[in-house]
Write a protein that holds these residues in place. Structure first.
Motif, PDB file in Angstrom:
ATOM      1  N   TRP A 170     100.088  -7.641 109.472  1.00  0.00           N
ATOM      2  CA  TRP A 170     101.064  -8.745 109.007  1.00  0.00           C
ATOM      3  C   TRP A 170     100.365  -9.884 108.039  1.00  0.00           C
ATOM      4  CZ3 TRP A 170     100.053 -13.569 110.836  1.00  0.00           C
ATOM      5  CH2 TRP A 170     101.184 -14.703 110.530  1.00  0.00           C
ATOM      6  N   LEU A 171      99.352 -10.279 108.485  1.00  0.00           N
ATOM      7  CA  LEU A 171      98.857 -11.275 107.816  1.00  0.00           C
ATOM      8  C   LEU A 171      98.233 -11.080 106.261  1.00  0.00           C
ATOM      9  CD1 LEU A 171      97.436 -14.226 107.645  1.00  0.00           C
ATOM     10  CD2 LEU A 171      95.285 -13.481 108.500  1.00  0.00           C
ATOM     11  N   ILE A 172      97.955  -9.803 106.143  1.00  0.00           N
ATOM     12  CA  ILE A 172      97.627  -9.462 104.925  1.00  0.00           C
ATOM     13  C   ILE A 172      98.943  -9.436 103.789  1.00  0.00           C
ATOM     14  CG2 ILE A 172      97.053  -7.486 103.453  1.00  0.00           C
ATOM     15  CD1 ILE A 172      94.847  -6.692 105.877  1.00  0.00           C
ATOM     16  N   LYS A 173     100.008  -8.823 104.553  1.00  0.00           N
ATOM     17  CA  LYS A 173     101.192  -8.817 103.817  1.00  0.00           C
ATOM     18  C   LYS A 173     101.680 -10.051 103.445  1.00  0.00           C
ATOM     19  CE  LYS A 173     102.992  -4.802 106.390  1.00  0.00           C
ATOM     20  NZ  LYS A 173     103.950  -4.217 107.216  1.00  0.00           N
ATOM     21  N   THR A 174     101.394 -11.016 104.464  1.00  0.00           N
ATOM     22  CA  THR A 174     102.001 -12.381 104.235  1.00  0.00           C
ATOM     23  C   THR A 174     101.213 -13.104 103.001  1.00  0.00           C
ATOM     24  OG1 THR A 174     102.569 -12.910 106.430  1.00  0.00           O
ATOM     25  CG2 THR A 174     102.076 -14.884 105.047  1.00  0.00           C
ATOM     26  N   ILE A 175      99.943 -12.740 102.794  1.00  0.00           N
ATOM     27  CA  ILE A 175      98.923 -13.321 101.773  1.00  0.00           C
ATOM     28  C   ILE A 175      99.400 -12.873 100.602  1.00  0.00           C
ATOM     29  CG2 ILE A 175      96.749 -13.412 100.815  1.00  0.00           C
ATOM     30  CD1 ILE A 175      95.768 -13.853 103.658  1.00  0.00           C
ATOM     31  N   LEU A 176      99.698 -11.586 100.381  1.00  0.00           N
ATOM     32  CA  LEU A 176     100.065 -10.602  99.264  1.00  0.00           C
ATOM     33  C   LEU A 176     101.494 -11.032  98.658  1.00  0.00           C
ATOM     34  CD1 LEU A 176      98.850  -6.976 100.146  1.00  0.00           C
ATOM     35  CD2 LEU A 176      97.857  -8.585  98.376  1.00  0.00           C
ATOM     36  N   HIS A 177     102.183 -11.256  99.694  1.00  0.00           N
ATOM     37  CA  HIS A 177     103.708 -11.504  99.319  1.00  0.00           C
ATOM     38  C   HIS A 177     103.782 -13.104  98.665  1.00  0.00           C
ATOM     39  CE1 HIS A 177     108.108 -11.727  99.625  1.00  0.00           C
ATOM     40  NE2 HIS A 177     107.826 -12.955 100.021  1.00  0.00           N
ATOM     41  N   ASN A 178     102.979 -13.859  99.194  1.00  0.00           N
ATOM     42  CA  ASN A 178     102.900 -15.392  98.548  1.00  0.00           C
ATOM     43  C   ASN A 178     102.784 -15.208  97.130  1.00  0.00           C
ATOM     44  OD1 ASN A 178     102.959 -18.092  99.054  1.00  0.00           O
ATOM     45  ND2 ASN A 178     100.835 -18.218  98.473  1.00  0.00           N
ATOM     46  N   HIS A 179     102.096 -13.995  96.364  1.00  0.00           N
ATOM     47  CA  HIS A 179     101.838 -14.067  94.809  1.00  0.00           C
ATOM     48  C   HIS A 179     103.290 -13.894  94.382  1.00  0.00           C
ATOM     49  CE1 HIS A 179     100.135 -12.957  91.274  1.00  0.00           C
ATOM     50  NE2 HIS A 179     100.714 -11.627  91.097  1.00  0.00           N
ATOM     51  N   ASN A 180     104.095 -13.006  94.985  1.00  0.00           N
ATOM     52  CA  ASN A 180     105.374 -12.740  94.411  1.00  0.00           C
ATOM     53  C   ASN A 180     106.467 -13.839  94.272  1.00  0.00           C
ATOM     54  OD1 ASN A 180     105.107  -9.683  96.281  1.00  0.00           O
ATOM     55  ND2 ASN A 180     104.941  -9.888  94.131  1.00  0.00           N
ATOM     56  N   LYS A 181     106.044 -15.119  95.100  1.00  0.00           N
ATOM     57  CA  LYS A 181     106.933 -16.031  94.964  1.00  0.00           C
ATOM     58  C   LYS A 181     106.604 -17.044  93.759  1.00  0.00           C
ATOM     59  CE  LYS A 181     106.929 -16.696 100.084  1.00  0.00           C
ATOM     60  NZ  LYS A 181     106.327 -17.424 101.291  1.00  0.00           N
ATOM     61  N   GLY A 187     108.091  -7.432  91.878  1.00  0.00           N
ATOM     62  CA  GLY A 187     108.308  -6.841  93.186  1.00  0.00           C
ATOM     63  C   GLY A 187     107.094  -6.723  94.075  1.00  0.00           C
ATOM     64  N   ASN A 188     106.516  -5.485  94.499  1.00  0.00           N
ATOM     65  CA  ASN A 188     105.452  -5.324  95.342  1.00  0.00           C
ATOM     66  C   ASN A 188     104.087  -5.118  94.798  1.00  0.00           C
ATOM     67  OD1 ASN A 188     105.860  -2.626  94.629  1.00  0.00           O
ATOM     68  ND2 ASN A 188     105.409  -1.990  96.787  1.00  0.00           N
ATOM     69  N   LEU A 189     104.126  -5.665  93.397  1.00  0.00           N
ATOM     70  CA  LEU A 189     102.730  -5.464  92.722  1.00  0.00           C
ATOM     71  C   LEU A 189     101.960  -6.801  92.540  1.00  0.00           C
ATOM     72  CD1 LEU A 189     104.301  -3.189  89.690  1.00  0.00           C
ATOM     73  CD2 LEU A 189     103.117  -2.666  91.954  1.00  0.00           C
ATOM     74  N   GLY A 190     100.899  -6.641  92.200  1.00  0.00           N
ATOM     75  CA  GLY A 190      99.949  -7.400  91.988  1.00  0.00           C
ATOM     76  C   GLY A 190      99.232  -8.527  92.865  1.00  0.00           C
ATOM     77  N   MET A 191      98.110  -9.189  92.626  1.00  0.00           N
ATOM     78  CA  MET A 191      97.058 -10.080  93.416  1.00  0.00           C
ATOM     79  C   MET A 191      96.897 -11.266  92.661  1.00  0.00           C
ATOM     80  SD  MET A 191      94.905  -7.233  95.502  1.00  0.00           S
ATOM     81  CE  MET A 191      93.978  -7.134  94.258  1.00  0.00           C
ATOM     82  N   PRO A 192      96.786 -12.427  93.034  1.00  0.00           N
ATOM     83  CA  PRO A 192      96.652 -13.751  92.397  1.00  0.00           C
ATOM     84  C   PRO A 192      95.244 -13.474  92.012  1.00  0.00           C
ATOM     85  CG  PRO A 192      96.988 -14.176  94.744  1.00  0.00           C
ATOM     86  CD  PRO A 192      97.154 -12.669  94.550  1.00  0.00           C
ATOM     87  N   LEU A 193      94.859 -13.648  90.505  1.00  0.00           N
ATOM     88  CA  LEU A 193      93.399 -13.868  90.172  1.00  0.00           C
ATOM     89  C   LEU A 193      92.924 -15.058  90.519  1.00  0.00           C
ATOM     90  CD1 LEU A 193      91.405 -12.116  88.398  1.00  0.00           C
ATOM     91  CD2 LEU A 193      92.421 -13.279  86.623  1.00  0.00           C
ATOM     92  N   GLY A 194      91.814 -15.152  91.348  1.00  0.00           N
ATOM     93  CA  GLY A 194      91.259 -16.333  91.920  1.00  0.00           C
ATOM     94  C   GLY A 194      91.206 -16.611  93.305  1.00  0.00           C
ATOM     95  N   ASN A 195      91.853 -15.626  94.052  1.00  0.00           N
ATOM     96  CA  ASN A 195      91.781 -15.639  95.387  1.00  0.00           C
ATOM     97  C   ASN A 195      90.846 -14.988  96.222  1.00  0.00           C
ATOM     98  OD1 ASN A 195      94.181 -17.292  95.846  1.00  0.00           O
ATOM     99  ND2 ASN A 195      95.206 -15.924  97.137  1.00  0.00           N
ATOM    100  N   LEU A 196      90.139 -15.333  97.102  1.00  0.00           N
ATOM    101  CA  LEU A 196      89.117 -14.674  97.674  1.00  0.00           C
ATOM    102  C   LEU A 196      89.430 -13.290  98.168  1.00  0.00           C
ATOM    103  CD1 LEU A 196      85.981 -14.338  99.182  1.00  0.00           C
ATOM    104  CD2 LEU A 196      87.242 -15.469 101.141  1.00  0.00           C
ATOM    105  N   THR A 197      90.684 -13.458  98.733  1.00  0.00           N
ATOM    106  CA  THR A 197      91.212 -11.956  99.321  1.00  0.00           C
ATOM    107  C   THR A 197      91.512 -11.001  98.086  1.00  0.00           C
ATOM    108  OG1 THR A 197      93.251 -13.162  99.306  1.00  0.00           O
ATOM    109  CG2 THR A 197      92.402 -12.898 101.411  1.00  0.00           C
ATOM    110  N   SER A 198      91.837 -11.465  97.009  1.00  0.00           N
ATOM    111  CA  SER A 198      92.235 -10.656  95.804  1.00  0.00           C
ATOM    112  C   SER A 198      90.846 -10.058  95.531  1.00  0.00           C
ATOM    113  CB  SER A 198      92.730 -11.487  94.662  1.00  0.00           C
ATOM    114  OG  SER A 198      94.028 -11.957  95.026  1.00  0.00           O
ATOM    115  N   GLN A 199      89.740 -10.814  95.396  1.00  0.00           N
ATOM    116  CA  GLN A 199      88.338 -10.126  95.082  1.00  0.00           C
ATOM    117  C   GLN A 199      88.012  -8.843  95.947  1.00  0.00           C
ATOM    118  OE1 GLN A 199      85.724 -13.534  94.895  1.00  0.00           O
ATOM    119  NE2 GLN A 199      87.101 -14.482  93.391  1.00  0.00           N
TER     120      GLN A 199
END
Length: 345
Positions: A170-181, A187-199
């Motif tokens: 759930w937490l991982i989904k929440t972090i990933l979903h924040n990129h879509n905002k 949609g359900n694609l992409g990760m923010p460049l610069g986040n520790l979790t994205s790396q």
């Protein structure tokens, strides 16, 4: 799959959140947002803990800015409290995944990094070319728009192979979903460049490629750094075969693809650009764009120092950092030029 039902409890523990805070503030202790968070540290960490436990945690909107160094990148900056959560998550799940990564994955891992990857390349070029007595070719490739095209569902399925705690998911989904905002409309694609979790997730996602290259293709001389990777071989035809199979694998299994213009088969004899260096068998050069970039930053910091904007120690430290990077290439004359400036301070 191992049972990791207790992971979320460890993630939410005050001790883990406190450790995460210390990691998040590293080299940023004088930033106003860190000072503000620290004023009421215990309560802030307890508030985060309660939000995580009761699933009311919502990341704050990402701040977006553009960096050109030299190519244009869209960098996303998370709020400090969200960075604490990112570290808390990685503290718990990274050890589970890291031991499953192949040896020759070098980005964002302890005791790895750019210089280790270059050292490994030197080992592989000697082996693949039989000490420069045989032809040696390199498949140099990267993924097209990698961070923008990572598929969330594919990523979550890969993570589920190791993590079965639904609260962590759930937490991982929440972090990933924040990129879509932020209005990317993907949609359900992409990760923010610069986040520790994205790396971290970038390594998890492409670990599937690592297994394919090593276990299915049986490629001996393979190195990956985030989405840049190389394979060395004596036969150009074999690398053409690898390239086709890798592109098919990426499209069919990970919903991504090789960059058509940046994925090429090159001869070691002509030199190959990799991780900021141009590598030949007997020597290495820094990329001209990297030299120009440093010269520009150096001139800016020198002017700032002369105007009293930064301390002498900070100015020298910035130069020493670059010199420790440049020493990995044949840059004696270049380093000597900057050292002459350094000894004046």
């Amino acid at each position: 799959m191992k049972n990791h039902d207790t992971l979320f409890a460890k993630l939410c523990s005050y001790e883990n959140l406190e450790l995460a805070y210390k990691k998040a503030r590293k080299r940023k202790t004088l930033k106003n947002y860190v000072i503000e968070f620290e004023k009421n540290l215990k309560q802030n960490l307890l508030d985060l803990r309660n939000e995580l436990i009761f699933h009311t945690y919502r990341p704050k909107p990402l701040k977006i800015f553009i960096v050109r160094d030299p190519k244009t990148r869209r960098i996303s900056k998370s709020h400090f409290r969200d960075r604490v959560v990112h570290h808390a998550l990685c503290n718990i799940i990274e050890p589970i995944f890291d031991k499953t990564f192949i040896y020759d994955s070098y980005a964002n891992r302890i005791n790895k990094g750019t210089h280790k990857a270059i050292e490994r390349f030197d080992v592989f070029k000697r082996k693949a070319s039989k000490n420069n007595t045989r032809s040696c070719y390199i498949l140099k490739a990267d993924i097209r728009h990698y961070f923008e095209t990572v598929n969330h569902e594919v990523l979550l399925n890969i993570i589920r192979n190791k993590i079965n705690d639904e609260r962590v998911l759930w937490l991982i989904k929440t972090i990933l979903h924040n990129h879509n905002k932020i209005g990317n409309g993907r949609g359900n694609l992409g990760m923010p460049l610069g986040n520790l979790t994205s790396q971290f997730f970038a390594n998890v996602y492409l670990s599937e490629l690592d297994y394919f290259v090593k276990n299915e293709l049986k490629a001996k001389y393979y190195i990956r750094y985030v989405d840049d990777f190389v394979i060395l071989h004596q036969e150009e035809a074999k690398l053409k075969e690898y390239k086709l199979k890798i592109d098919n694998f990426l499209r069919e299994n990970l919903n991504i693809e090789l960059h058509p213009n940046k994925s090429k088969i090159l001869s070691l004899g002509n030199g190959i650009g990799f991780l900021g260096f141009r590598i030949f068998f007997y020597h290495k050069l820094l990329k001209k764009s990297n030299i120009r970039k440093f010269e520009k930053k150096f001139a800016e910091k020198l002017k700032l120092y002369e105007q009293g904007g930064i301390r002498c120690e900070d100015f020298i430290q910035s130069l020493q950092g670059w010199l420790s990077y440049a020493i990995w290439a044949n840059t004696y004359k270049l380093r000597r030029r900057f050292l002459k400036i350094l000894v004046k301070f």
